[in-house]
Design an enzyme around this catalytic site. Structure first.
Site, PDB file in Angstrom:
ATOM      1  N   ILE A 201      11.668  53.848  33.949  1.00  0.00           N
ATOM      2  CA  ILE A 201      11.829  54.434  35.285  1.00  0.00           C
ATOM      3  C   ILE A 201      13.149  53.927  35.856  1.00  0.00           C
ATOM      4  O   ILE A 201      13.331  52.723  35.998  1.00  0.00           O
ATOM      5  CB  ILE A 201      10.704  54.005  36.258  1.00  0.00           C
ATOM      6  CG1 ILE A 201       9.319  54.226  35.648  1.00  0.00           C
ATOM      7  CG2 ILE A 201      10.813  54.765  37.576  1.00  0.00           C
ATOM      8  CD1 ILE A 201       8.212  53.562  36.462  1.00  0.00           C
ATOM      9  N   HIS A 202      14.048  54.851  36.153  1.00  0.00           N
ATOM     10  CA  HIS A 202      15.310  54.407  36.741  1.00  0.00           C
ATOM     11  C   HIS A 202      15.945  55.435  37.672  1.00  0.00           C
ATOM     12  O   HIS A 202      16.813  55.102  38.467  1.00  0.00           O
ATOM     13  CB  HIS A 202      16.326  54.077  35.639  1.00  0.00           C
ATOM     14  CG  HIS A 202      16.934  55.300  35.014  1.00  0.00           C
ATOM     15  ND1 HIS A 202      16.309  56.013  34.026  1.00  0.00           N
ATOM     16  CD2 HIS A 202      18.089  55.951  35.274  1.00  0.00           C
ATOM     17  CE1 HIS A 202      17.059  57.037  33.679  1.00  0.00           C
ATOM     18  NE2 HIS A 202      18.144  57.043  34.424  1.00  0.00           N
ATOM     19  N   ARG A 203      15.499  56.682  37.599  1.00  0.00           N
ATOM     20  CA  ARG A 203      16.178  57.753  38.326  1.00  0.00           C
ATOM     21  C   ARG A 203      16.010  57.587  39.834  1.00  0.00           C
ATOM     22  O   ARG A 203      14.915  57.300  40.319  1.00  0.00           O
ATOM     23  CB  ARG A 203      15.661  59.110  37.859  1.00  0.00           C
ATOM     24  CG  ARG A 203      16.543  60.275  38.286  1.00  0.00           C
ATOM     25  CD  ARG A 203      16.120  61.556  37.583  1.00  0.00           C
ATOM     26  NE  ARG A 203      16.485  61.523  36.180  1.00  0.00           N
ATOM     27  CZ  ARG A 203      17.675  61.894  35.694  1.00  0.00           C
ATOM     28  NH1 ARG A 203      18.617  62.323  36.521  1.00  0.00           N
ATOM     29  NH2 ARG A 203      17.922  61.848  34.415  1.00  0.00           N
TER      30      ARG A 203
END
Length: 358
Positions: A201-203
């Site tokens: 998860i990074h967006r």
């Protein structure tokens, strides 16, 4: 034929390495690599370039940590200086970063031909800076190297049949990379369960929205009660989780430090399922025959969804939990098609550039 390759992020180095290896086999090509420095990465040491079989950049512009406008503007200025010095026949750009756009604009202003790898991708979400970058880069490019038929269809719908640019489906360079690096995967210091889900998860659309982030992490916590989840955690995501009061101490999710590409290949090869909001990881899941559950509301890789290899669940708690349960029962993905070519995109790019240069 002289080619200046402009790249600025670790994933772009992986993609560019595919084409660089093809260039190195030809006596007709001289390549000059420019690293803008967009994604400052302390792990990109000499060992990184040797381990990944990637040529070192001739230029490092060291531009990072700025807003979109300042970053793109400084890149444009410094890339122009390099292009005037090198006087190439082509400028080759990849993907959808600020480095991509700056390289394309600098070349176009100097009347140097531009080739865009990963052309034609669309999320149809103009709030994403990547969408703006890819659309503008496509418009000023002379050759559009598309990874899929869908990408070509996107361009034709935008009127590119009436624009003086060559559109070519060469397959996906990341397919080439997956094949090349599969045998080089390494475990490093990783300690993983025997059976696990790989998650990233990074967006910004997820991490910058507390409600979306909470819904996703709550779903992951629920899933982790019955299935191990391995999540390489970006420092920015860690900070955002802390800001919403997430308890790392009580969670069963196995958070690990960010990993290099070869470690990620190992994780991909050995996981049971992929969950991600990444663009590239969606394809890599397919390359390694894993189902992917995408934590976004849209994807550029619509062919994966249309063929049942990828499920879009956004940040919806129930959709995430239910889709994971369903996919785990399905086992490994069985693919019988060639959505992204046959692993020879690098050679095709070389062939086409020489053809268009003659």
């Amino acid at each position: 034929m002289k080619v200046v390759t402009v790249i600025g992020a670790r994933p772009q180095f992986i993609k560019a390495a595919v084409v660089s290896r093809a260039f190195q086999k030809s006596d007709e090509v001289e390549e000059v690599i420019v690293h803008t420095g967009q994604h400052f990465d302390t792990n990109m040491s000499d060992v990184f370039f040797e381990e990944m079989s990637i040529p070192k950049p001739k230029y490092n512009l060291n531009i990072n940590g700025l807003g979109h406008g300042a970053m793109t503007g400084q890149m444009l200025e410094k890339i122009e200086v390099v292009l005037l010095e090198e006087n190439p026949d082509w400028v080759l750009v990849y993907g959808d970063t600020n480095s991509t756009l700056a390289g394309a604009i600098a070349a176009t202003k100097l009347h140097i031909k531009v080739a865009h790898v990963e052309a034609g991708l669309r999320s149809f979400n103009m709030k994403m800076p990547e969408e703006v970058n890819r659309i503008l880069t496509d418009r000023v490019s002379n050759v559009l190297f598309c990874p899929t038929d869908q990408a070509i269809e996107n361009l034709l719908k935008e009127g590119y049949a009436n624009i003086d640019a060559d559109i070519v489906n060469i397959g996906d360079v990341m397919q080439d990379a997956a094949i090349f690096y599969s045998s080089k995967a390494k475990i490093g210091n990783l300690e993983t369960p025997s059976d696990y889900i790989l998650c990233t998860i990074h967006r910004a659309e997820n991490t910058d929205d507390p409600q979306r982030l909470k819904s996703i992490i709550d779903a992951l916590n629920k899933i982790s009660q019955t299935m191990d989840i391995v999540l390489p955690l970006h420092p920015r995501t860690r900070m955002k989780l802390s800001a919403i009061g997430f308890s790392f101490e009580t969670s069963k999710i196995k958070f690990i430090e960010p990993v290099g590409y070869l470690e990620m290949v190992h994780l991909l090869k050995n996981c049971s399922l992929v969950m991600t909001d990444s663009g590239g990881l969606q394809k890599e899941a397919y390359f390694f025959s894993k189902y992917c559950i995408t934590l976004r509301d849209e994807t550029e890789w619509v062919e994966l969804v249309n063929n049942g290899y990828n499920s879009l669940v956004g940040s919806d708690y129930n959709k995430i939990v239910n889709e994971v349960e369903s996919r785990l029962k399905s086992g490994d993905l069985e693919k019988s098609d060639y959505l992204y070519g046959r692993g020879n995109a690098g050679e095709k790019i070389l062939e086409k550039l020489l053809e268009f240069n003659s």
